[in-house]
Each structure stands twice: as C-alpha cells, then as structure tokens.
Design a protein around this motif. Sequence first.
Motif, short mmCIF file in Angstrom:
data_model
loop_
_atom_site.label_atom_id
_atom_site.label_comp_id
_atom_site.label_asym_id
_atom_site.label_seq_id
_atom_site.Cartn_x
_atom_site.Cartn_y
_atom_site.Cartn_z
N GLN A 1 88.60 11.07 -90.20
CA GLN A 1 89.68 12.04 -90.29
C GLN A 1 89.31 13.29 -89.49
O GLN A 1 90.14 13.87 -88.80
CB GLN A 1 89.95 12.43 -91.75
N SER B 1 87.32 20.61 -93.69
CA SER B 1 87.60 20.17 -95.07
C SER B 1 87.77 18.66 -95.16
O SER B 1 87.85 18.11 -96.26
CB SER B 1 88.87 20.83 -95.58
N ALA B 2 87.86 17.98 -94.00
CA ALA B 2 87.96 16.52 -94.04
C ALA B 2 86.61 15.89 -94.37
O ALA B 2 86.54 14.76 -94.86
CB ALA B 2 88.46 16.00 -92.69
N ILE B 3 85.53 16.63 -94.08
CA ILE B 3 84.19 16.12 -94.38
C ILE B 3 83.90 16.29 -95.86
O ILE B 3 83.91 17.40 -96.38
CB ILE B 3 83.11 16.88 -93.55
N THR B 4 83.69 15.18 -96.54
CA THR B 4 83.50 15.25 -97.98
C THR B 4 82.02 15.36 -98.36
O THR B 4 81.69 15.82 -99.44
CB THR B 4 84.08 14.00 -98.68
#
Lengths: 446, 133
Positions: free
Chosen positions: A90, A229-232
């Motif tokens: 993502q 914020s896509a990196i969890t």
Amino acid sequence: MHGAAHSISEVIFGLSPLLVSLAIFVFTYAVIVTERINRAIVALLGAGLMIFSGVLRQHEAFAGIDLNTIGLLTGMMVIVAITQKSGIFQYVAVVAVKAVRADPWGLMVMLSVVTAVLSALLDNVTTVLLIAPVTLLITDALKLNPYPYLFSVIFASNIGGAATLIGDPPNIMIGSAAKLTFNDFLFNLGPVALVVFLLTLIPFYLIWGRKLHAAPEDRAEVMAFDEKSAITDTRLLKQSLSVIALVILGFSLSHQIGQEPATIAMFGAALLLLLRAFEKGAEEQTHLVHHSFAEVEWVTIFFFVGLFVVVAGVEKSGALEILAKQIAVFTGGDLGTTAIAILWVSAVASALVDNIPFVATMIPVIQKMAPLFGASDVNTLWWSLALGACLGGNGSLVGASANLVVAGFAERAGQPIRFIPFMLLAFPLMLMSIAASSLYIWLRYL
Amino acid sequence: MLDSLRLMLEKQINHAPICDASGVFIGLISTNAILQALIPASAKAEGGLSNLKFVGDGMGMLTSHLRDLAHLKVVDFANKDIPALHEDSPILEATLRLAHSTEPLPVVGKDGKLLGVISRRALLAHFLAQRTD
C-alpha cells in the motif's frame, strides 16, 4: 521428465501404456478445463490413475515431481505472506500515485509500473491480491471508473511476470527444467517485457488515458493520503525487505554460488521466520509458523504435484516423444519456424486454458527436441515458450490466475469484470504483444 | 433514499419497514445498512484493505458515497430477506425471532399487508405488563 525409458509391462489388462497414459492425460486436462472440479483434486486424481493403471511406479511418479519448482514457489509464498503484513505494498502504491499528483493517466501508468515491477520480483497472484484493493480505493477517491485501472493491473502483472525467473510459474518451471538462471531470464526476457509493457501503454492511452479526468478537490484528497500510515510494522518491514533483497541477490548469483533457486527461496523463508521468531515465546512462535505456512497456496502446490506426475506418465509411455517428432516434422526442423510456432501456439493456448499444465507438457517435448537443435539454439525455444505462456495469459479472464484474482475481488467489491467484454479488448492486445515478441525473437536469436 | 434517512433520524429509529402501494410488506431498511454503504468497497470486500489509516479522515469519499445513495430508491436498498411474522403466530415464535436477530420483526396479515413491527422494547414491555397485572 527425468526419465530413462523403463520397460513397461504392468499396465492393467495388458493395454497399451501409450493409449492408457494418453487417455488419463486427456481426461485430466479436459476436466481441468471445465473448471467444474477444483484443479488440484483433478490433477491428484490423474496422478493416482497414472500409478494405479501401471503406467508409472510410485518412485517414477515421485521422480517426475520437480521439487525445485515446488520449493521455489513455496519459499517465495512464505516470504510474501510475512512481508505483506507490513503494509509495504500500500505504501509503494500511495507513493507512486502521489508522485504523479494523482493525475488519472499518471495513476494508470504508475499503478501499472508498480504492478509490473512487483510481479517481476514476486508471484503475480500475490501482487494483484495486494494492488487491486489499493487501485479500487484510489479510483474510488478520485471518482474514476475502476475498470480501466483493473484491466491495466492485470496486463502489467502478466507482462512483469514474464521478465524474470521468479515472476510467473511457467518461468519457474522452465528455468528449473532447462537449468536457466535468474540472470538468463532477466537478460533475455527483461528487454522484451519492457518493450511490450511500453507498447501496451499506447492503446491504454488512446482508449482510456486521454479521456480520464478527476476533479481537483478529489485529487487533493488523494494527495493528502499519508503513505507512512500504511506501514503497520516498521521492524517487520525492515526484516522482510532485507530478506527479499538477500534472496534476489542469491538468485542473481545462483550460478556463481552453485545453488538452485529452491534452496535460496526456502533458506530465505527460514531466515525471515527466524527473525520473526526472535523474542517470541514458544506459543507465539507456533502461531507465527502456523499462520505463515497456512498462507501458502496449497491448492497451487498440489496442482503442480499432480500435473508433474500426469506429465511424467505421458512422457514415460513415449507419447511426448511422438509429439516432439511430429512438431519437428511439421516445422521441418527449422529453428525459426519452431520457435515462432511455439510462441504463438503457447500464447493462444495460455489465453484459453491455464498456462501451467500447458507448460508442464511442453517442457519435456522441448527437451526431446534439444538434440535436433543443440544446446544454445534450444534456449530460443525456451524463451518462446516462456513469452507465449506468460503474455498469452492476458488474452482472457481465465488465462492466468492473477486475472481471476482481480476479477474475483472486483466482483466482491461490486465492480464485476465480464468475460466477453474483457476478452474483446484483451485478446487483440495480447496478440499485439506476441507479434512484438516474435519480432524480438527473430531479431535477437534467429 | 436520503428522504427516508432524514425521516428515520427525525423519528430516532434505526429500522423502517417498506411496503408496496397496496401495503404488502417488502422488506426493512436500516441505518446500519446505510452506514455500511458509505464505507469504501475496497475495504469492505473480502480480501480488501484492513488498514485505512493512510487515507486520513476520508470525508470526501464518505460524503460522495452518501451522494451516490440519492439516486437509489428505498426499495433497492431494503433487506428483502426478512420473513415477516404472521398475525396468528405464537408469541414464543416472536420472542425467538427477536432474540436471534438484530432487526425488529414485521407482522403481516393473511393478505401479506403489513400490520406493524414488533420491537424488542415493545415485546419486553408486553411481558412486564403481563407480570404486573
């Protein structure tokens, strides 16, 4: 496919092993094509029949299973199953879209580029599984019809997959059987994949690209997406990317280090699992390993296992030898005619049916033609088979697993892709890519 | 569709029955179904995005989905899979049905025409009234 011809004497009712093996082969493939019964079940049943009918002994069936293909597929599946949880896919998609300021045509090009590159480095199915939802989200935010984007993602995944050894299952099988390395694929198929990719963008632009429009406020909304914020899980991200980089380095040096791709992929999977297992208790480790293995596409793996045995059956009975001789007679033993014939026949066949069984059958056929052409010339046939099988997958919605995955997700999300409308555009575009590939084969190898 | 939503919000109800012109029961619409329709399909569908944090507040997308609903009629949006209860059905059946679903229970006459809707509160109020009698 590894086989010296053993004497065949135990086929049931004293029937001709050639006829029995062909009957099982045709029956198996016919049922696979109908898609009424899960393909893994059909392939395993066909494999069982080859043994029970006496065409193959169990040890011969096992010898027919190409464990290098199975190991490479499984190892990469484990690595990707772990990596995808980090949100990296993502992240990459959002960065790519913001790089073109959410311009609709730029979005189509960037999503295609991201899909093609990821498909070249990873399995196509995994790539589209991760890219299709992001594509739908971004087109939703921009109030654009998602169909052209999903269409271009399908094309990009099959073209990108053609470029490398690990990009698409047919290439994995061909590389393993013909002992062609990661670099061989990259240097021989990379350039043509790039040309085909760029060529395909032209009709995409003419049909869709020049008419696409998004409102400035919607583009502003997409530009406000925060890719970070896509990196969890940053730690997971670093570990996965390091292992993937190592594995790809290993593939490109496989010749120098004298190791096969399956070993490299499996070792990479074990290494990533080890990194994830650190600082975890016994129970958490079990959970991690269980989940990572559960995400391996076992249906595909068992399908391969069954097919390899079925093909070993027709190979041992001599059927494929006859086919190889017939092809040689038909093409007059001319390398150019044979290469172009293989390219076009595999493209059309792969558009209409699953390319995996087709390639599994063609590999021993080409191996049997090798003495006719010599070792370096036979490589031209391998490249023709790989290009036809991978690019042919674009010809229809059932041509490749990745196409079905995109269509399945689109359907669940209320944006169904219909079989006939897709094929009406996809088949001519696929033929265009095969024409370009023919030119490439002719200019470079003939 | 949006008119119905306004009415439901005004009346402070979460469900409303839909009938045809002759009063025959068709289905139920709910505020939850409308809320579900606002969520991007890319996140809702099986295998969709599980993390939408990077989208930000997403107001543009959510309000645009609400605008899309304006073209729909309530009947397109109604849950039509809810079997109505017959007016002669025992109260135990009504209790079981309500206990096992989140939706209120429509009751119809012999001609299929809607007679009313039983809510959890109405049923419980009925039991309480029986006890105190």
